[in-house]
Design an enzyme around this catalytic site. Structure first.
Site, mmCIF file in Angstrom:
data_model
loop_
_atom_site.group_PDB
_atom_site.id
_atom_site.type_symbol
_atom_site.label_atom_id
_atom_site.label_comp_id
_atom_site.label_asym_id
_atom_site.label_seq_id
_atom_site.Cartn_x
_atom_site.Cartn_y
_atom_site.Cartn_z
ATOM 1 N N THR A 151 0.849 -1.196 0.000
ATOM 2 C CA THR A 151 0.000 0.000 0.000
ATOM 3 C C THR A 151 0.880 1.240 0.000
ATOM 4 O O THR A 151 2.065 1.179 -0.327
ATOM 5 C CB THR A 151 -0.960 -0.030 1.213
ATOM 6 N N ASN A 152 0.301 2.374 0.362
ATOM 7 C CA ASN A 152 1.048 3.633 0.423
ATOM 8 C C ASN A 152 0.545 4.441 1.611
ATOM 9 O O ASN A 152 -0.301 3.979 2.377
ATOM 10 C CB ASN A 152 0.887 4.413 -0.887
ATOM 11 N N ASP A 153 1.036 5.650 1.764
ATOM 12 C CA ASP A 153 0.738 6.454 2.959
ATOM 13 C C ASP A 153 -0.515 7.314 2.853
ATOM 14 O O ASP A 153 -0.792 8.113 3.747
ATOM 15 C CB ASP A 153 1.927 7.376 3.284
#
Length: 401
Positions: free
Chosen positions: A211-213
């Site tokens: 995923t990412n932030d």
């Protein structure tokens, strides 16, 4: 939506009176001017001084306390208000309003009020469900008053039941939605806006994912801004931590493929589509059903490319105004301009996520808007809500050309 509104808050005598001080504060924080009137019973729970300090206005309690010789106080307050909020509304106050009784300042002013009336009942469940109360609420709704549904929870009597005063945020959001429905000339009235938000997740095994932030805050701010312009908002979100704004339809997703499918379903009927989600470019070729055990020093994970949702929409669009986002760390302008042309978007909102006040997991943002044959528009550091409102304001000017 509440900015500049004149709101009269009528406080009647129930234990939930102490919660109304926070409601008054939140209404003022949202930009409203608030004046308060209280019944004698209400002053037994909280003093008028509390509301006077919060509102910075005299609190009305006595029908015969006429402080200005050229005004009749209860008529003046009724005529002054853009909205009347009765909170908490006791069974007694509901009965008075339903039957047109006027024997104190609050009931007299409400009888003279021509502005919309928003009522927040709070009482014991048995009182709420008494046929007389049910009948009075129905009468008020038939008369065009809005009666908010009480919450179910722990009551003052020591047991759980329906009749609890709703949370302040819920009341404020419902007031905003109530006022929106009464505004006939909002620019996005009867138009559908589809917005994606959050960072998608691509499963590796049952406990791990890529995923990412992205927090989804920018997408949720855009949803609120579009709702406040009258739109029917469909929010397709990969975020599970943010509260769904009132008046917004939520479609929860996790993966990029799920998001693509959800957008595809909603796309044909949309007037505006805003792809603000941080969509995973790649996903694992294989998703394992069991947790991967630690065996070797190295593990090779083979990734395959996800379909580009924005590019797909750009090739399919007909009447839709398509807005994409570009979160970059270098060469922001170059990449944003390339994305605008390659993906056939009408607008690209670009930001440098390496900056301290912009990007993921921040409450503020700083963006540059790129459009075909237009000079870039820079929006300096501001709250994500303010940035969202400016983005939609610019989009509206381009859509009407």
């Amino acid at each position: 939506m509440l900015k500049g509104k004149k709101i009269a808050v009528y406080v009647t005598g129930g234990i939930a009176v102490y919660k109304v001080s926070d409601l008054v504060r939140r209404l003022i924080k949202a930009g409203a001017t608030v004046k308060v009137a209280m019944t004698k019973s209400a002053t037994e729970f909280v003093t008028p001084l509390t509301f006077q300090i919060l509102s910075k206005h005299h609190v009305y309690t006595d029908t015969f306390d006429e402080r200005e010789g050229d005004k009749v106080s209860h008529i003046h307050l009724a005529d002054w208000s853009d909205l009347a909020v009765v909170a908490p509304a006791t069974a007694n106050s509901l009965a008075k309003m339903a039957n047109g009784l006027a024997d104190d300042f609050v009931s007299t002013a409400l009888l003279a009020t021509t502005a919309p009336v928003f009522i927040v009942p709070a009482m014991n469940q048995h009182m709420l469900e008494n046929p007389a109360t049910v009948r009075n609420i129905q009468t008020l709704e038939d008369d065009g008053r809005f009666v908010m549904e009480p919450d179910t929870g722990f009551l003052a009597e020591g047991y759980t039941g329906k009749g609890r005063f709703p949370e302040t945020e819920k009341i404020v959001e419902t007031i905003q939605e109530f006022l929106l429905n009464k505004e006939p000339n909002l620019p996005l009235k009867n138009k559908k806006v589809v917005i994606t938000a959050g960072g998608t997740k691509e499963r590796i095994d049952p406990v791990r994912y890529i995923t990412n932030d992205s927090s989804g805050k920018m997408g949720y701010s855009l949803a609120i801004a579009a709702r406040n312009l009258g739109a029917d908002v469909c929010l397709i979100s990969a975020s599970k931590t943010l509260q769904t704004p009132y008046g917004v339809s939520l479609i929860p997703v996790e993966t990029a493929q799920q998001m693509h499918h959800a957008v595809d379903v909603e796309f044909d009927t949309a007037s505006i589509v805003i792809m603000s989600a941080a969509v995973s470019d790649y996903r694992p070729e294989q998703v394992l059903n069991e947790k991967i055990k630690k065996n070797e020093q190295e593990m090779i994970l083979k990734l395959v490319k996800n379909k580009d949702i924005l590019a797909t929409l750009g090739s399919q669009k007909k009447h839709q105004f398509l807005i994409g986002f570009a979160a970059e760390t270098t060469n922001v302008e170059e990449y944003a301009k390339g994305k605008l042309v390659k993906k056939k978007a009408d607008m690209i909102v670009a930001n440098d996520v390496s900056k301290p006040h912009a990007g993921f997991n921040k409450d503020t943002n700083e963006v540059t808007i790129f459009m075909v044959d237009e000079e870039p528009v820079e929006l300096s550091v501001n709250s994500k809500q303010a940035i969202a409102e400016e983005i939609l304001a610019i989009a509206l000017t381009k859509m009407t050309k």
